[in-house]
Design a protein around this motif. Structure first.
Motif, PDB file in Angstrom:
ATOM      1  N   GLY A 193       0.818  -1.201   0.000  1.00  0.00           N
ATOM      2  CA  GLY A 193       0.000   0.000   0.000  1.00  0.00           C
ATOM      3  C   GLY A 193       0.855   1.256   0.000  1.00  0.00           C
ATOM      4  N   GLU A 194       0.268   2.364  -0.383  1.00  0.00           N
ATOM      5  CA  GLU A 194       0.982   3.626  -0.362  1.00  0.00           C
ATOM      6  C   GLU A 194       1.327   4.015   1.072  1.00  0.00           C
ATOM      7  OE1 GLU A 194      -1.233   6.604  -2.356  1.00  0.00           O
ATOM      8  OE2 GLU A 194      -1.098   5.670  -4.324  1.00  0.00           O
ATOM      9  N   LYS A 195       2.353   4.848   1.186  1.00  0.00           N
ATOM     10  CA  LYS A 195       2.797   5.407   2.466  1.00  0.00           C
ATOM     11  C   LYS A 195       3.427   4.359   3.375  1.00  0.00           C
ATOM     12  CE  LYS A 195       1.135   9.111   0.789  1.00  0.00           C
ATOM     13  NZ  LYS A 195       2.070   9.992   0.043  1.00  0.00           N
ATOM     14  N   GLY A 196       3.997   3.327   2.780  1.00  0.00           N
ATOM     15  CA  GLY A 196       4.767   2.364   3.551  1.00  0.00           C
ATOM     16  C   GLY A 196       6.238   2.732   3.515  1.00  0.00           C
ATOM     17  N   VAL A 197       7.102   1.728   3.698  1.00  0.00           N
ATOM     18  CA  VAL A 197       8.545   1.943   3.730  1.00  0.00           C
ATOM     19  C   VAL A 197       9.197   1.113   2.622  1.00  0.00           C
ATOM     20  CG1 VAL A 197      10.654   1.709   5.104  1.00  0.00           C
ATOM     21  CG2 VAL A 197       8.491   2.313   6.228  1.00  0.00           C
ATOM     22  N   VAL A 198      10.075   1.733   1.856  1.00  0.00           N
ATOM     23  CA  VAL A 198      10.900   1.012   0.892  1.00  0.00           C
ATOM     24  C   VAL A 198      12.299   0.885   1.483  1.00  0.00           C
ATOM     25  CG1 VAL A 198      12.030   1.088  -1.360  1.00  0.00           C
ATOM     26  CG2 VAL A 198       9.608   1.686  -1.164  1.00  0.00           C
ATOM     27  N   LEU A 199      12.766  -0.343   1.602  1.00  0.00           N
ATOM     28  CA  LEU A 199      14.141  -0.612   2.049  1.00  0.00           C
ATOM     29  C   LEU A 199      14.896  -1.098   0.827  1.00  0.00           C
ATOM     30  CD1 LEU A 199      16.348  -0.922   4.151  1.00  0.00           C
ATOM     31  CD2 LEU A 199      15.344  -3.117   4.829  1.00  0.00           C
ATOM     32  N   LEU A 200      15.809  -0.274   0.334  1.00  0.00           N
ATOM     33  CA  LEU A 200      16.441  -0.509  -0.958  1.00  0.00           C
ATOM     34  C   LEU A 200      17.936  -0.773  -0.781  1.00  0.00           C
ATOM     35  CD1 LEU A 200      15.738   1.554  -4.167  1.00  0.00           C
ATOM     36  CD2 LEU A 200      18.091   1.119  -3.467  1.00  0.00           C
ATOM     37  N   GLY A 201      18.419  -1.864  -1.412  1.00  0.00           N
ATOM     38  CA  GLY A 201      19.831  -2.156  -1.276  1.00  0.00           C
ATOM     39  C   GLY A 201      20.263  -3.383  -2.052  1.00  0.00           C
ATOM     40  N   ASP A 202      21.277  -4.059  -1.530  1.00  0.00           N
ATOM     41  CA  ASP A 202      21.898  -5.196  -2.204  1.00  0.00           C
ATOM     42  C   ASP A 202      21.581  -6.494  -1.461  1.00  0.00           C
ATOM     43  OD1 ASP A 202      23.665  -4.928   0.064  1.00  0.00           O
ATOM     44  OD2 ASP A 202      24.742  -3.400  -1.070  1.00  0.00           O
ATOM     45  N   ARG A 228      18.649 -10.407   2.117  1.00  0.00           N
ATOM     46  CA  ARG A 228      18.638 -11.515   3.072  1.00  0.00           C
ATOM     47  C   ARG A 228      18.284 -11.070   4.493  1.00  0.00           C
ATOM     48  NH1 ARG A 228      23.133 -12.815   5.967  1.00  0.00           N
ATOM     49  NH2 ARG A 228      23.163 -14.995   5.281  1.00  0.00           N
ATOM     50  N   SER A 229      17.936  -9.789   4.670  1.00  0.00           N
ATOM     51  CA  SER A 229      17.707  -9.272   6.023  1.00  0.00           C
ATOM     52  C   SER A 229      16.407  -9.758   6.646  1.00  0.00           C
ATOM     53  CB  SER A 229      17.719  -7.742   6.014  1.00  0.00           C
ATOM     54  OG  SER A 229      16.606  -7.233   5.290  1.00  0.00           O
ATOM     55  N   GLY A 230      15.402 -10.065   5.797  1.00  0.00           N
ATOM     56  CA  GLY A 230      14.148 -10.584   6.331  1.00  0.00           C
ATOM     57  C   GLY A 230      13.305  -9.587   7.094  1.00  0.00           C
ATOM     58  N   VAL A 231      13.500  -8.274   6.876  1.00  0.00           N
ATOM     59  CA  VAL A 231      12.698  -7.275   7.584  1.00  0.00           C
ATOM     60  C   VAL A 231      11.299  -7.230   6.976  1.00  0.00           C
ATOM     61  CG1 VAL A 231      12.511  -4.857   8.255  1.00  0.00           C
ATOM     62  CG2 VAL A 231      14.756  -5.922   8.083  1.00  0.00           C
ATOM     63  N   TYR A 232      10.288  -7.418   7.804  1.00  0.00           N
ATOM     64  CA  TYR A 232       8.899  -7.428   7.344  1.00  0.00           C
ATOM     65  C   TYR A 232       8.230  -6.059   7.497  1.00  0.00           C
ATOM     66  CZ  TYR A 232       9.032 -12.565   7.724  1.00  0.00           C
ATOM     67  OH  TYR A 232       9.329 -13.888   7.603  1.00  0.00           O
ATOM     68  N   GLU A 233       8.582  -5.361   8.542  1.00  0.00           N
ATOM     69  CA  GLU A 233       7.822  -4.176   8.920  1.00  0.00           C
ATOM     70  C   GLU A 233       8.712  -3.234   9.728  1.00  0.00           C
ATOM     71  OE1 GLU A 233       4.512  -3.825  12.201  1.00  0.00           O
ATOM     72  OE2 GLU A 233       3.633  -4.651  10.385  1.00  0.00           O
ATOM     73  N   MET A 234       8.519  -1.927   9.525  1.00  0.00           N
ATOM     74  CA  MET A 234       9.227  -0.923  10.305  1.00  0.00           C
ATOM     75  C   MET A 234       8.298   0.241  10.584  1.00  0.00           C
ATOM     76  SD  MET A 234      13.013  -0.403   8.634  1.00  0.00           S
ATOM     77  CE  MET A 234      13.184   1.100   9.617  1.00  0.00           C
ATOM     78  N   CYS A 235       8.512   0.886  11.708  1.00  0.00           N
ATOM     79  CA  CYS A 235       7.762   2.102  12.019  1.00  0.00           C
ATOM     80  C   CYS A 235       6.256   1.849  11.933  1.00  0.00           C
ATOM     81  CB  CYS A 235       8.146   3.244  11.078  1.00  0.00           C
ATOM     82  SG  CYS A 235       9.905   3.391  10.717  1.00  0.00           S
ATOM     83  N   ALA A 236       5.835   0.624  12.291  1.00  0.00           N
ATOM     84  CA  ALA A 236       4.422   0.222  12.237  1.00  0.00           C
ATOM     85  C   ALA A 236       3.866   0.304  10.821  1.00  0.00           C
ATOM     86  CB  ALA A 236       3.569   1.064  13.193  1.00  0.00           C
ATOM     87  N   LYS A 237       4.730   0.153   9.831  1.00  0.00           N
ATOM     88  CA  LYS A 237       4.310   0.201   8.429  1.00  0.00           C
ATOM     89  C   LYS A 237       4.909  -0.990   7.686  1.00  0.00           C
ATOM     90  CE  LYS A 237       4.080   5.254   8.283  1.00  0.00           C
ATOM     91  NZ  LYS A 237       2.616   5.325   8.086  1.00  0.00           N
ATOM     92  N   PRO A 238       4.225  -1.459   6.625  1.00  0.00           N
ATOM     93  CA  PRO A 238       4.782  -2.563   5.832  1.00  0.00           C
ATOM     94  C   PRO A 238       6.015  -2.116   5.054  1.00  0.00           C
ATOM     95  CG  PRO A 238       2.860  -1.655   4.747  1.00  0.00           C
ATOM     96  CD  PRO A 238       2.926  -0.997   6.093  1.00  0.00           C
ATOM     97  N   ILE A 239       6.878  -3.066   4.756  1.00  0.00           N
ATOM     98  CA  ILE A 239       8.108  -2.773   4.017  1.00  0.00           C
ATOM     99  C   ILE A 239       8.074  -3.432   2.641  1.00  0.00           C
ATOM    100  CG2 ILE A 239      10.522  -3.515   3.873  1.00  0.00           C
ATOM    101  CD1 ILE A 239      11.017  -2.599   6.581  1.00  0.00           C
ATOM    102  N   LEU A 240       8.468  -2.677   1.631  1.00  0.00           N
ATOM    103  CA  LEU A 240       8.778  -3.258   0.337  1.00  0.00           C
ATOM    104  C   LEU A 240      10.280  -3.516   0.363  1.00  0.00           C
ATOM    105  CD1 LEU A 240       8.093  -4.093  -2.556  1.00  0.00           C
ATOM    106  CD2 LEU A 240       8.518  -1.723  -3.255  1.00  0.00           C
ATOM    107  N   LEU A 241      10.653  -4.782   0.446  1.00  0.00           N
ATOM    108  CA  LEU A 241      12.055  -5.161   0.553  1.00  0.00           C
ATOM    109  C   LEU A 241      12.655  -5.223  -0.854  1.00  0.00           C
ATOM    110  CD1 LEU A 241      13.887  -5.883   2.958  1.00  0.00           C
ATOM    111  CD2 LEU A 241      13.475  -8.289   2.444  1.00  0.00           C
ATOM    112  N   ALA A 242      13.330  -4.150  -1.250  1.00  0.00           N
ATOM    113  CA  ALA A 242      13.887  -4.042  -2.595  1.00  0.00           C
ATOM    114  C   ALA A 242      15.389  -4.282  -2.522  1.00  0.00           C
ATOM    115  CB  ALA A 242      13.583  -2.675  -3.192  1.00  0.00           C
ATOM    116  N   GLY A 243      15.780  -5.550  -2.454  1.00  0.00           N
ATOM    117  CA  GLY A 243      17.186  -5.900  -2.369  1.00  0.00           C
ATOM    118  C   GLY A 243      17.620  -6.739  -3.557  1.00  0.00           C
ATOM    119  N   ILE A 244      18.650  -6.303  -4.261  1.00  0.00           N
ATOM    120  CA  ILE A 244      19.172  -7.039  -5.408  1.00  0.00           C
ATOM    121  C   ILE A 244      20.626  -7.401  -5.135  1.00  0.00           C
ATOM    122  CG2 ILE A 244      19.671  -7.011  -7.873  1.00  0.00           C
ATOM    123  CD1 ILE A 244      17.437  -5.055  -8.274  1.00  0.00           C
TER     124      ILE A 244
END
Length: 252
Positions: free
Chosen positions: A74-83, A88-104
């Motif tokens: 959903g909009e207004k969540g968190v994007v965690l972007l990296g390598d 492999r970090s497995g973070v599901y949620e931060m700041c009480a918001k869902p995370i889009l785990l964008a790791g390549i």
């Protein structure tokens, strides 16, 4: 496949995906709701241990996973972007918001210059956390710090008006085989550039780990203890300052 071409394909797939029925995000109902295979670390919901398999997925597999996750993000969540560290970090949620785990795995800052803005434009995150640069520290790449900083700043500005947080390039343990190809001098030079980028974009700079000693599997990728420390420090991103209100620039 070149990143520019993949970015174009990714954008087309994203637009099509937005037309399909959305499913409920596979996250907890709040910051203290724990999945059966997860644990809460300072408000961030993470897997019980890092996922080594996530570090070996191909570029195309990583892109496919990111696109699939965007369908339920959903909009207004968190994007965690990296390598691979992010993948492999497995973070599901931060700041009480869902995370889009964008790791390549294996990605460098320049690889995100085209793809990142497309992601930001589609999901309009409330917060973007950047955790990039370890692969740019490989000595053989002979990274140009000025060009690197220019690319990184352009990527960060494309995320505005989202709040921004930057994770410094994490320490390495040169006594372990996974860090043999990395340059400590380059890592320090790029981190100095990143500090300036954070200041110029109004973002928050986060130190990921005090040391890599005893916190990694191979000198780079963290073990269980390292992951816990990394996520604890990562949660500081929730305090990233608000950006001046403005319309998000269109992606041309």
């Amino acid at each position: 496949m070149a990143f520019g071409a993949v970015a174009l394909v990714a954008l087309i797939v994203i637009v099509i995906a937005q037309m399909l029925p959305a499913q409920s995000p596979d996250v907890s109902n709040g910051p203290n709701q724990v999945k059966s295979d997860g644990a809460v670390v300072d408000g961030a919901l993470v897997k019980a241990s890092p996922d080594p398999a996530a570090a070996s997925i191909t570029f195309d597999e990583a892109i496919g996973g990111i696109l699939a996750d965007q369908r339920t993000f959903g909009e207004k969540g968190v994007v965690l972007l990296g390598d691979s560290i992010v993948a492999r970090s497995g973070v599901y949620e931060m700041c009480a918001k869902p995370i889009l785990l964008a790791g390549i795995p294996g990605s460098r800052v320049r690889d995100w210059v085209d793809l990142g803005p497309d992601i930001f434009a589609q999901v309009e995150p409330e917060l973007v956390v950047f955790a990039l640069g370890i692969n740019d520290s490989v000595a053989a790449f002979n990274t140009d710090p000025d060009k690197w900083a220019s690319d990184y700043k352009a990527l960060a500005k494309a995320a505005l008006p989202s709040r921004l947080a930057f994770v410094s390039i994490m320490p390495i343990d040169k006594s372990r085989p996974g860090a043999a190809a990395l340059s400590e001098e380059m890592r320090e030079r790029l981190n100095a550039k990143l500090k300036t980028i954070a200041e110029e974009t109004g973002g928050l700079l986060i130190d990921p780990l005090p040391t890599a000693k005893g916190l990694t599997l191979d000198g780079v990728h963290f073990n269980d203890a390292g992951q816990k420390q990394w996520v604890t420090n990562l949660s500081a991103a929730c305090q990233a300052p608000n950006q001046p209100k403005s319309d998000r620039a269109p992606i041309l």
